[in-house]
Design an enzyme around this catalytic site. Structure first.
Site, PDB file in Angstrom:
ATOM      1  N   HIS A 217       2.072   4.445  -2.972  1.00  0.00           N
ATOM      2  CA  HIS A 217       2.185   5.889  -2.750  1.00  0.00           C
ATOM      3  C   HIS A 217       3.558   6.387  -3.194  1.00  0.00           C
ATOM      4  O   HIS A 217       3.677   7.365  -3.936  1.00  0.00           O
ATOM      5  CB  HIS A 217       2.036   6.214  -1.255  1.00  0.00           C
ATOM      6  CG  HIS A 217       0.643   6.201  -0.735  1.00  0.00           C
ATOM      7  ND1 HIS A 217      -0.366   6.958  -1.270  1.00  0.00           N
ATOM      8  CD2 HIS A 217       0.088   5.531   0.315  1.00  0.00           C
ATOM      9  CE1 HIS A 217      -1.478   6.757  -0.587  1.00  0.00           C
ATOM     10  NE2 HIS A 217      -1.231   5.887   0.381  1.00  0.00           N
TER      11      HIS A 217
ATOM     12  N   HIS B 293       0.844  -1.207   0.000  1.00  0.00           N
ATOM     13  CA  HIS B 293       0.000   0.000   0.000  1.00  0.00           C
ATOM     14  C   HIS B 293       0.877   1.254   0.000  1.00  0.00           C
ATOM     15  O   HIS B 293       0.659   2.184  -0.793  1.00  0.00           O
ATOM     16  CB  HIS B 293      -0.911  -0.019   1.230  1.00  0.00           C
ATOM     17  CG  HIS B 293      -1.762   1.202   1.389  1.00  0.00           C
ATOM     18  ND1 HIS B 293      -3.092   1.238   1.056  1.00  0.00           N
ATOM     19  CD2 HIS B 293      -1.468   2.451   1.847  1.00  0.00           C
ATOM     20  CE1 HIS B 293      -3.577   2.444   1.295  1.00  0.00           C
ATOM     21  NE2 HIS B 293      -2.602   3.197   1.785  1.00  0.00           N
ATOM     22  N   GLU B 294       1.887   1.275   0.874  1.00  0.00           N
ATOM     23  CA  GLU B 294       2.760   2.451   0.961  1.00  0.00           C
ATOM     24  C   GLU B 294       3.695   2.553  -0.243  1.00  0.00           C
ATOM     25  O   GLU B 294       4.004   3.655  -0.703  1.00  0.00           O
ATOM     26  CB  GLU B 294       3.555   2.424   2.269  1.00  0.00           C
ATOM     27  CG  GLU B 294       2.703   2.433   3.527  1.00  0.00           C
ATOM     28  CD  GLU B 294       1.693   3.568   3.563  1.00  0.00           C
ATOM     29  OE1 GLU B 294       1.992   4.651   3.012  1.00  0.00           O
ATOM     30  OE2 GLU B 294       0.607   3.369   4.115  1.00  0.00           O
TER      31      GLU B 294
ATOM     32  N   ASP C  89      -4.755   7.633  -1.452  1.00  0.00           N
ATOM     33  CA  ASP C  89      -5.705   6.789  -0.731  1.00  0.00           C
ATOM     34  C   ASP C  89      -7.110   6.936  -1.299  1.00  0.00           C
ATOM     35  O   ASP C  89      -7.501   7.999  -1.792  1.00  0.00           O
ATOM     36  CB  ASP C  89      -5.715   7.155   0.755  1.00  0.00           C
ATOM     37  CG  ASP C  89      -4.454   6.704   1.468  1.00  0.00           C
ATOM     38  OD1 ASP C  89      -3.951   5.618   1.134  1.00  0.00           O
ATOM     39  OD2 ASP C  89      -3.968   7.441   2.344  1.00  0.00           O
TER      40      ASP C  89
END
Length: 903
Positions: A159, A155-156, A166
């Site tokens: 980014h 998830h990170e 998000d």
């Protein structure tokens, strides 16, 4: 129809990497060169290293399948701090350092929770700065809260690497869909759950269904979406990667374009997968034939070493012009005495057409060592310029002192051209050294930036700004992550003073700093009279300032012990019969190893700008990991010909600024004056008690899951920890910080002053609400050119269909804006109109968007789409207690004002 300017040119530029160096490469579907760095303040723990390995190994497989067999993690380095014990398996780092790592492991400031997050403030598709994991996150079982650590890492990573955002929204967790149903802000809408109010007391918690707010039509405050633990939906990793079924990113088919989340706001409603597929990583990367990653990641354990720095200084004939040798020696002396931390090893090489080792590496232990090294600064300038010979002598000075060039730093300063730099490029690559380059004047070799970029070093440019070299050297501080080793610059001012005149100034010293504080004064002709007074009235005179022994026109005062907190006042008298330039520089360090100081860093959005495309100036002001708000931040950009452009930077969530009140201050730069090198410095200042800390949770983080529904029963996780530290104060003292943002290169710009001709910036904060039978709009004013000046007029259009307005703005109903006169950029705009010719009834739903037009008749992108619904509030006792399934609630008679940041 108003003609539009195609904005592909400058939007494409935003996808280029920013100023932070990264050694990560994607080769044959595998990521190499990832650095995970542990902060020196983290206690030694073998389990931490083991858990990092397990996290990355799991993440590699999850990433491989999430990207449809395109990428995985192949080689990862774990950088271990000097504070840990040495072991035989620990290797020597090369260019790897804490301040350039993709992932940092550090404690949160003020016990602010363990949410993994990514520092990300660029545009859609731009890489982030770093991922932050806390030791507690890596050492404890957070499976129910974030899902597995490997999934949270992916998830990170999305980014950080691909610049996506998000798909939830903590500030607006619910919205009203175009079907007039309340929906949780999420992607995809196939994820099911229940909405409840959670009340906890005495260690136990109860839930009840959410009620609708009779004034807004949404659920009441603190209503929470609880997902079903068992799902069939596979999307999306950027909403809730913790769900077992979620293994993919939202695609164009599954993307929820209505959700008021940052992904829709920043990426014009594009799905996360569309943005990922447009990244440079995926443009030439095909899926692998294997069903699983070829191998598990390989890990290298690297242990930081004591700092090794060698100055490689140009003393060729051209350095005798414009006081360049003087200025270089003043700045180098400041670096040696005030910047380089004790315990470091420092050497010095000078070069012209040949090179000479002036000092082999010497350990900095006391003032005598400083003086011995500074005594060898060059006093004469002559000869040609051979940069490669200087670099090779620097390597030799390091090796002769039984040190490795790997991980060592070279500060290379030159003002001359050298056509032979290519001859040592390969040797530089193999050395593992980090090269910081300082180009002095417009004739410095154009290849310097190649040396710093390829080795992970800083790049600087100094020309007419007399303090440019001092600012550059001050920025080359420790890269270890230790707050006590960082030098903080409080003042850097050049003052042109006429004969026999006084000049006064003040410098605030706040309670987070005060160790190792220096006041330095330089002059061009004759030493001035100096008066300095601390906040308690103690005075220091000219005789208290120690003058250098090298005749380089500088004098310094080191404040004994800890500098007094408060405002220091200085006065300088030019006692010469002619005007001269005096400079004042003030540096200090953190007061305590346990309380982080307020710091400021700055950079441009990319290292190379192509006229007429804009670049963005970014400045981050923080205390530890907490943003500092309510301050004045000013950027000064010097062009190659010495012209200075001053920009006030904003943290208002408009124009170049992504998120309001996140401590990232930004502004577009378009005032080009020819090609060449441009330099950046930033001054952050808090006066009159306006500054405050933001205690909000950071953006771009893995979602803290409040609980799950399993077999029809709600099982809650522990509540998110609140800030409980007694030292947490929203207000902070007045302070001053100055930092260099390095340099960037401009190409394609005509000579002279030719600012870019571009449209106004896109409006991203449009809001709408009904007042009786009128709609009230509010937004932040854009400008004539991006965020500078003011727009000429606005186009406002309205529709009852969200999709029609999004896809065909030009054919939506036009609102009469003849009475609307645009304000200056950054101002609050307000406009009220009656939505004619529409019939307004209870439940009438409108969507509105805006464009700005400048004096060149260029139009901005269409704004975010704002929604307004006409409703008559029901009596409080007639509002049903709803909140079971998310998709079942019809709001035909409700209205609200909300932001749907879609376009």
């Amino acid at each position: 129809m108003v003609p539009r300017l195609t904005v592909i040119l400058f939007l494409t530029l935003h996808l280029l990497p920013g100023m932070k160096s990264s050694m990560v490469n994607l080769i044959n579907n595998g990521y190499d060169g990832i650095v995970i760095a542990i902060n020196p303040s983290v206690p030694e723990d073998e389990k931490l290293i083991q858990n990092i390995k397990e996290m990355v190994t799991e993440a590699s497989t999850y990433l491989f399948h999430a990207t449809k067999r395109r990428v995985y993690f192949r080689n990862v380095s774990i950088l271990i701090p000097m504070t840990w014990k040495s072991k035989s398996e620990y290797l020597m780092p090369k260019q790897e350092s804490y301040d350039q790592a993709e992932v940092i492991v550090a404690n949160p400031y003020l016990k602010h929770g363990d949410d993994p997050y990514t520092l990300q403030y660029g545009r859609c598709g731009e890489k982030g700065q770093y991922i932050h994991f806390t030791p507690n996150f890596l050492l404890t079982n957070n499976l129910p809260i974030y899902g597995s650590r490997g999934r949270a890492f992916v998830h990170e990573w999305a980014h950080l690497r691909w610049g996506i955002f998000d798909e939830y929204n903590g500030d607006q967790p619910f919205y009203i869909s175009r079907r007039n149903t309340i929906e949780a802000t999420r992607c995809s809408t196939h994820i099911t759950g229940t909405n409840v109010i959670v009340k906890c007391q005495g260690g136990s918690c109860i839930t009840r269904p959410c009620r609708r707010d009779s004034q807004t039509g949404l659920y009441e405050a603190k209503c929470t979406f609880i997902p079903e633990k068992s799902q069939t939906a596979r999307e999306s990793i950027m909403f809730m990667q913790s769900l077992h079924s979620v293994t993919e990113f939202c695609t164009e088919k599954t993307h929820n374009v209505e959700a008021p989340n940052l992904q829709n706001k920043m990426c014009n409603g594009k799905s996360t997968w569309d943005v990922i597929m447009n990244s440079t990583d995926f443009q030439n990367t095909s899926p692998m034939t294997e069903m699983n990653p070829p191998t598990q990641p390989t890990f290298s354990l690297l242990k930081s070493k004591q700092r090794v720095v060698c100055l490689v200084l140009d003393k060729s004939g051209s350095m005798s012009s414009e006081d360049r040798l003087f200025r270089m020696n003043q700045a180098a002396e400041l670096f040696l005495i005030q910047i380089i931390e004790k315990g470091s090893l420092v050497g010095m090489v000078t070069f012209d057409s040949v090179a000479e080792i002036r000092n082999n590496l010497t350990k900095i232990t006391d003032d005598n060592v400083y003086e011995n090294i500074t005594a060898n600064l060059p006093q004469e300038a002559n000869g040609g310029t051979s940069i490669c010979r200087g670099l090779k002598a620097g390597f030799q000075a390091i090796i002769q002192s039984q040190q490795s060039t790997s991980g060592s730093e070279i500060i290379l300063l030159t003002d001359g051209e050298d056509n032979e730099i290519h001859s040592c490029i390969e040797e530089v690559k193999q050395s593992g050294v980090i090269i910081h380059t300082i180009a002095l004047g417009p004739s410095a070799a154009k290849e310097l930036e190649t040396l710093s970029d390829m080795t992970g070093g800083h790049r600087f440019y100094a020309n007419k700004d007399i303090n440019g070299l001092t600012n550059a050297f001050s920025r080359i501080s420790s890269r270890s992550g230790s707050i006590t080793q960082q030098t903080i610059q409080l003042e850097s001012k050049a003052l042109a003073i006429t004969e026999k005149k006084w000049v006064n100034g003040t410098v605030p010293v706040d309670s987070t700093i005060g160790n190792d504080t220096f006041f330095v004064v330089t002059w061009t002709i004759k030493k001035p009279e100096i008066l300095l007074q601390d906040p308690k009235g103690k005075k220091y005179k000219t005789s208290d300032f120690k003058e250098d022994k090298l005749n380089i026109h500088s004098a310094r005062l080191r404040i004994p012990g800890i500098a007094e907190t408060g405002t220091w006042t200085y006065s300088l008298l030019n006692n010469h019969a002619s005007p001269q330039i005096l400079t004042v520089t003030v540096t200090t360090r953190a007061r305590s190893p346990t309380t982080p100081p307020v710091t400021a860093t700055a950079h441009m959005s990319q290292n190379t700008a192509h006229y007429p495309s804009p670049v963005i100036v970014y400045a981050q002001v923080s205390q530890g990991f907490l943003p500092v708000l309510g301050i004045n931040v000013t950027a000064i950009i010097e062009t190659e010909d010495g012209h200075q452009v001053t920009l006030e930077l904003w943290d208002n969530g408009a124009g170049a600024d992504t998120v309001k009140n996140d401590g990232i201050y930004s502004r577009y730069f378009t005032d080009y004056r020819g090609n060449g090198r441009y330099s950046l410095k930033v001054h952050a200042e808090a006066r009159n008690n306006t500054a405050r800390l933001s205690l909000r949770q950071p953006q771009n983080k893995a979602l803290y899951i409040p609980g799950y529904i399993e077999n029809g029963k709600i099982i809650l996780n522990p509540p998110r920890p609140e800030v409980k530290d007694d030292l947490a104060k929203a207000e902070i003292e007045d302070f001053s910080r100055l930092t260099s943002g390095g340099s960037f290169t401009v190409s394609g710009a005509p000579p002279g002053n030719h600012p870019s001709v571009l449209p106004p910036n896109k409006i991203i904060d449009l809001e709408a609400k009904f007042k009786e039978d009128h709609i009230q709009l509010s937004w932040t004013a854009p400008a004539n050119v991006l965020d500078k000046g003011k727009a000429n007029s606005y186009i406002i259009r309205i529709s009852k269909s969200f999709l029609d307005l999004q896809k065909d703005f030009d054919n939506a109903t036009l609102v009469n804006t003849s009475s609307l006169k645009p304000k200056e950029a950054g101002s609050d705009e307000n406009f009220e109109f009656k939505p004619e010719p529409f019939r307004i009834e209870n439940g009438t739903n409108f969507y509105i968007a805006v464009q700005a037009i400048n004096e060149a008749n260029l139009t901005s992108e269409v704004s975010n789409i704002a929604q307004a619904i006409k409703f008559i509030p029901m009596p409080e006792d007639s509002v049903p207690a709803l909140g079971t399934k998310i998709s079942a609630i019809n709001l035909a008679i409700f209205a609200l004002a909300m932001i749907l940041s879609i376009v």
